[in-house]
Every structure is written in structure tokens, then in C-alpha cells.
Motif scaffolding. Structure first.
Motif, PDB file in Angstrom:
ATOM      1  N   PHE A  45       0.840  -1.194   0.000  1.00  0.00           N
ATOM      2  CA  PHE A  45       0.000   0.000   0.000  1.00  0.00           C
ATOM      3  C   PHE A  45       0.873   1.241   0.000  1.00  0.00           C
ATOM      4  CE2 PHE A  45       0.988  -0.932   4.363  1.00  0.00           C
ATOM      5  CZ  PHE A  45       1.169   0.300   4.960  1.00  0.00           C
ATOM      6  N   GLN A  46       0.215   2.389  -0.150  1.00  0.00           N
ATOM      7  CA  GLN A  46       0.916   3.666  -0.083  1.00  0.00           C
ATOM      8  C   GLN A  46       0.107   4.666   0.723  1.00  0.00           C
ATOM      9  OE1 GLN A  46       1.504   4.830  -4.214  1.00  0.00           O
ATOM     10  NE2 GLN A  46       3.596   4.036  -4.156  1.00  0.00           N
ATOM     11  N   PHE A  47       0.817   5.479   1.487  1.00  0.00           N
ATOM     12  CA  PHE A  47       0.278   6.716   2.016  1.00  0.00           C
ATOM     13  C   PHE A  47       0.779   7.791   1.054  1.00  0.00           C
ATOM     14  CE2 PHE A  47       0.457   4.395   6.144  1.00  0.00           C
ATOM     15  CZ  PHE A  47      -0.860   4.600   6.553  1.00  0.00           C
ATOM     16  N   ARG A  48      -0.084   8.765   0.722  1.00  0.00           N
ATOM     17  CA  ARG A  48       0.306   9.813  -0.231  1.00  0.00           C
ATOM     18  C   ARG A  48       0.061  11.189   0.356  1.00  0.00           C
ATOM     19  NH1 ARG A  48       1.422   8.889  -5.369  1.00  0.00           N
ATOM     20  NH2 ARG A  48       1.417   6.755  -6.080  1.00  0.00           N
ATOM     21  N   ASN A  49       1.058  12.037   0.171  1.00  0.00           N
ATOM     22  CA  ASN A  49       0.972  13.418   0.616  1.00  0.00           C
ATOM     23  C   ASN A  49       1.372  14.311  -0.560  1.00  0.00           C
ATOM     24  OD1 ASN A  49       0.601  15.567   2.344  1.00  0.00           O
ATOM     25  ND2 ASN A  49       2.269  15.049   3.720  1.00  0.00           N
ATOM     26  N   GLU A  50       1.199  15.620  -0.400  1.00  0.00           N
ATOM     27  CA  GLU A  50       1.639  16.547  -1.434  1.00  0.00           C
ATOM     28  C   GLU A  50       3.164  16.480  -1.557  1.00  0.00           C
ATOM     29  OE1 GLU A  50      -0.207  18.496  -3.518  1.00  0.00           O
ATOM     30  OE2 GLU A  50      -1.928  17.439  -2.658  1.00  0.00           O
ATOM     31  N   PRO A  51       3.683  16.323  -2.781  1.00  0.00           N
ATOM     32  CA  PRO A  51       5.139  16.330  -2.953  1.00  0.00           C
ATOM     33  C   PRO A  51       5.708  17.714  -2.623  1.00  0.00           C
ATOM     34  CG  PRO A  51       4.013  15.642  -4.975  1.00  0.00           C
ATOM     35  CD  PRO A  51       2.968  16.096  -4.015  1.00  0.00           C
ATOM     36  N   ASN A  52       6.981  17.728  -2.264  1.00  0.00           N
ATOM     37  CA  ASN A  52       7.688  18.988  -2.054  1.00  0.00           C
ATOM     38  C   ASN A  52       9.098  18.832  -2.619  1.00  0.00           C
ATOM     39  OD1 ASN A  52       9.538  18.016   0.035  1.00  0.00           O
ATOM     40  ND2 ASN A  52       7.779  17.989   1.403  1.00  0.00           N
ATOM     41  N   PRO A  53       9.910  19.865  -2.607  1.00  0.00           N
ATOM     42  CA  PRO A  53      11.248  19.750  -3.202  1.00  0.00           C
ATOM     43  C   PRO A  53      12.142  18.682  -2.564  1.00  0.00           C
ATOM     44  CG  PRO A  53      10.679  22.060  -2.883  1.00  0.00           C
ATOM     45  CD  PRO A  53       9.602  21.243  -2.207  1.00  0.00           C
ATOM     46  N   PHE A  54      11.808  18.242  -1.348  1.00  0.00           N
ATOM     47  CA  PHE A  54      12.650  17.290  -0.633  1.00  0.00           C
ATOM     48  C   PHE A  54      12.104  15.864  -0.622  1.00  0.00           C
ATOM     49  CE2 PHE A  54      12.819  21.510   1.289  1.00  0.00           C
ATOM     50  CZ  PHE A  54      14.139  21.845   0.996  1.00  0.00           C
ATOM     51  N   TRP A  55      10.837  15.696  -1.072  1.00  0.00           N
ATOM     52  CA  TRP A  55      10.169  14.396  -0.925  1.00  0.00           C
ATOM     53  C   TRP A  55       9.069  14.260  -1.967  1.00  0.00           C
ATOM     54  CZ3 TRP A  55       5.607  13.564   2.711  1.00  0.00           C
ATOM     55  CH2 TRP A  55       5.273  12.214   2.814  1.00  0.00           C
ATOM     56  N   ASP A  56       8.932  13.079  -2.535  1.00  0.00           N
ATOM     57  CA  ASP A  56       7.904  12.861  -3.561  1.00  0.00           C
ATOM     58  C   ASP A  56       6.502  12.673  -2.978  1.00  0.00           C
ATOM     59  OD1 ASP A  56       7.940  10.260  -2.555  1.00  0.00           O
ATOM     60  OD2 ASP A  56       8.649   9.336  -4.410  1.00  0.00           O
ATOM     61  N   GLY A  57       6.378  12.672  -1.650  1.00  0.00           N
ATOM     62  CA  GLY A  57       5.073  12.571  -1.011  1.00  0.00           C
ATOM     63  C   GLY A  57       4.549  11.150  -0.846  1.00  0.00           C
ATOM     64  N   ILE A  58       5.362  10.157  -1.168  1.00  0.00           N
ATOM     65  CA  ILE A  58       4.898   8.758  -1.136  1.00  0.00           C
ATOM     66  C   ILE A  58       5.599   7.988  -0.016  1.00  0.00           C
ATOM     67  CG2 ILE A  58       4.779   6.579  -2.406  1.00  0.00           C
ATOM     68  CD1 ILE A  58       4.679   8.289  -4.974  1.00  0.00           C
TER      69      ILE A  58
END
Length: 132
Positions: A45-58
Motif C-alpha cells: 500500500f501507499q500513504f500519499r501526501n503533497e510532494p515537495n522539493p525534498f520528498w515525492d510525497g509517497i
């Protein structure tokens, strides 16, 4: 070096209601992040968040253990970092339940501090989900 985070939270709720908040994807989204979680050993599974310059959010995960309604464990991978998150539920009596979190495999102090901050915030939101 491998560090571990251990936290305990007490809630005025029932074990079935807390278990549901840990395993139902709609409820998990309300206190953690949008996800496609299923409480089935081996489920990816995945938890998803808004990506930012330091992390793809996954956050990638795989369910490792389902011992309903007492214990749940899954992997928690962000980039090259892979941890194991284990939740243990214990009845304290008088309508109170303890939720024990152990997150292992953390490789640095910054990650440990970030995990503690994140879970503390999310588990505060969990209290709101349980009160609904």
C-alpha cells in the motif's frame, strides 16, 4: 546505527473502534494520509501526501502482521529509508485503551525527531477521529 521510536497514547474508546481507525483506509485518511491500506498480510500500500522539493510525497508500505484486534505491523519506506511500524492495543479498563507505537529501523537522530513529531501530531488527530 538503528534507532527506535516508542510512544504510548491513551484514548477513551473501545478496542474495536481503535482497531477500525488503524485499519480502515477512510478513517486512516482522516488522521494520517490518503492511502490504499488493507489489513491483509502481504498487502502493499501507499500513504500519499503533497510532494515537495525534498520528498515525492509517497510512503510505501507492506502489511507484515495482522493480529486483530491487538497488533498490527507494516513496513514504512520513504526513499531508501525503510522502517517497521508496529501498533499494539491494550485495554486499560474503565473505557480506556492504550495504543503503543514502535517504529524501528530509523537511521539518524533527525529522522527520529521527525517521526516523533509526525506521530505525535497524527495521534492527536486520531483522538478526534475516535471522538466522532
Amino acid at each position: 546505527m538503528s534507532l527506535s521510536l516508542t510512544l504510548d497514547y491513551q484514548y477513551k474508546t473501545t478496542i474495536p473502534k481503535l482497531w477500525s481507525a488503524l485499519t480502515d483506509p477512510g478513517k486512516l485518511e482522516k488522521w494520517v494520509l490518503p492511502n490504499n491500506f488493507k489489513p491483509i498480510e502481504g498487502h502493499r500500500f501507499q500513504f500519499r501526501n503533497e510532494p515537495n522539493p525534498f520528498w515525492d510525497g509517497i510512503i510505501d508500505g507492506e502489511v507484515l502482521l495482522v493480529d486483530e484486534p491487538r497488533k498490527l505491523s507494516y513496513s514504512w519506506a520513504v526513499g531508501e529509508e525503510k522502517h517497521v511500524v508496529t501498533w499494539t492495543i491494550r485495554d486499560l479498563g474503565d473505557g480506556h485503551v492504550n495504543l503503543h507505537l514502535e517504529q524501528t529501523g530509523i537511521t539518524n537522530e533527525q529522522g527520529l525527531a521527525g517521526a516523533k513529531h509526525g506521530w505525535t501530531q497524527w495521534c492527536g488527530q486520531l483522538n478526534e477521529v475516535l471522538a466522532a
